[in-house]
Write a protein that holds these residues in place. Structure first.
Motif, short mmCIF file in Angstrom:
data_model
loop_
_atom_site.label_atom_id
_atom_site.label_comp_id
_atom_site.label_asym_id
_atom_site.label_seq_id
_atom_site.Cartn_x
_atom_site.Cartn_y
_atom_site.Cartn_z
N ALA A 97 11.37 -80.46 29.29
CA ALA A 97 12.82 -80.58 29.12
C ALA A 97 13.25 -80.09 27.75
CB ALA A 97 13.24 -82.04 29.33
N ALA A 98 12.47 -80.39 26.72
CA ALA A 98 12.80 -79.95 25.37
C ALA A 98 12.72 -78.43 25.24
CB ALA A 98 11.88 -80.63 24.36
N PRO B 296 18.77 -98.52 27.28
CA PRO B 296 19.52 -97.77 26.27
C PRO B 296 18.71 -97.49 25.00
CG PRO B 296 20.14 -100.06 26.16
CD PRO B 296 19.19 -99.93 27.33
N TYR B 297 17.53 -98.10 24.88
CA TYR B 297 16.75 -97.99 23.65
C TYR B 297 15.84 -96.77 23.64
CZ TYR B 297 18.29 -102.81 23.52
OH TYR B 297 19.06 -103.94 23.55
N GLY B 298 15.47 -96.29 24.81
CA GLY B 298 14.56 -95.16 24.96
C GLY B 298 14.35 -94.95 26.44
N VAL B 299 13.12 -94.70 26.83
CA VAL B 299 12.77 -94.62 28.25
C VAL B 299 11.58 -95.53 28.47
CG1 VAL B 299 12.01 -93.13 30.15
CG2 VAL B 299 13.59 -92.24 28.40
N SER B 300 11.58 -96.23 29.60
CA SER B 300 10.46 -97.12 29.90
C SER B 300 10.07 -96.98 31.36
CB SER B 300 10.82 -98.58 29.59
OG SER B 300 12.03 -98.96 30.22
N LEU B 301 8.80 -97.15 31.60
CA LEU B 301 8.23 -96.99 32.93
C LEU B 301 7.42 -98.22 33.29
CD1 LEU B 301 7.29 -95.16 35.38
CD2 LEU B 301 5.35 -94.52 33.93
N ALA C 124 12.13 -89.74 35.46
CA ALA C 124 12.10 -88.31 35.14
C ALA C 124 13.42 -87.86 34.54
CB ALA C 124 11.77 -87.50 36.39
N ALA C 125 14.53 -88.27 35.16
CA ALA C 125 15.85 -87.90 34.65
C ALA C 125 16.10 -88.50 33.27
CB ALA C 125 16.93 -88.35 35.63
N ALA C 126 15.64 -89.73 33.06
CA ALA C 126 15.82 -90.38 31.76
C ALA C 126 15.02 -89.67 30.67
CB ALA C 126 15.43 -91.85 31.84
#
Length: 200
Positions: free
Chosen positions: A25-26, A160-165, A180-182
């Motif tokens: 993505a980057a 809202p803090y980052g991404v978590s799984l 994936a979208a996050a």
């Protein structure tokens, strides 16, 4: 062009897959991307009974390992670590603790930072892991760029803090559309913000 370092520790491979997603993505957002894993500090014999951990170790052990110079090089850094008792792993923290000399020279300051994490259970310390990591980045003088609720997709992913799984044996390489979208959104937001800061 924004220089982005993706620095992560992964035991069972979820973090490795997340790092690849962030990198793609980057790069699509125009960044020069450097992906570096944090080297395993445990003896492989200690996790030999865990097939996923062994497989990820074998797949990554000969790749370039993260150093402080990767942060110095970057305009922005996205970190990743699984959760251990509400904080980052010992392997990740060992890497962070090695950066005192660069911190003392001011070489970790004024960069954009964000992060992702994973746990085996819902919640499971996801938010506290990100928040405790961000405390270290505040000490560095880092510019923390969380995703917040800056896109409707964040109301689905909910962090809202980052991404978590929530990591399971079945989602090592397919962690679902919301995550994936996050991750894509996190990468784009960090790259765009770092680019604006660099150009001012």
């Amino acid at each position: 062009m924004t220089k982005l370092a993706i620095i992560y520790y992964s035991a069972t491979g979820h973090g490795t897959a997340m790092a690849k997603r962030v990198a793609a993505a980057a790069e699509a957002a125009g960044a020069d991307v450097r992906v570096r894993h944090i080297a395993e500090t445990r003896d492989p014999e200690s996790f030999a009974q865990n097939p996923a951990w062994t497989a990820n170790y074998e797949a990554t052990k000969d790749l370039p390992a993260a150093t402080g110079e990767d942060i110095v090089w970057a305009d922005a850094v996205i970190f990743g670590s699984p959760t251990r008792f509400g904080s980052t792993t010992s392997q990740f923290q060992t890497f962070m603790d090695s950066l005192g000399g660069l911190w003392a020279q001011g070489k970790l300051a004024d960069k954009v930072y964000a992060a992702w994490t994973s746990t085996e259970s819902p919640h499971g310390g996801q938010e506290t892991t990100l928040m405790s990591l961000y405390v270290s980045l505040m000490h560095w003088g880092g510019i923390i760029v969380p995703p917040g609720y800056t896109d409707p997709l964040k109301f689905v992913d909910g962090n809202p803090y980052g991404v978590s799984l929530v990591a399971t044996r079945d989602n090592i390489n397919d962690f679902g559309d919301a995550t994936a979208a996050a991750l894509d959104h996190l990468a784009r937001r960090v790259v765009e913000t770092a680019g604006r800061l660099r150009d001012t």
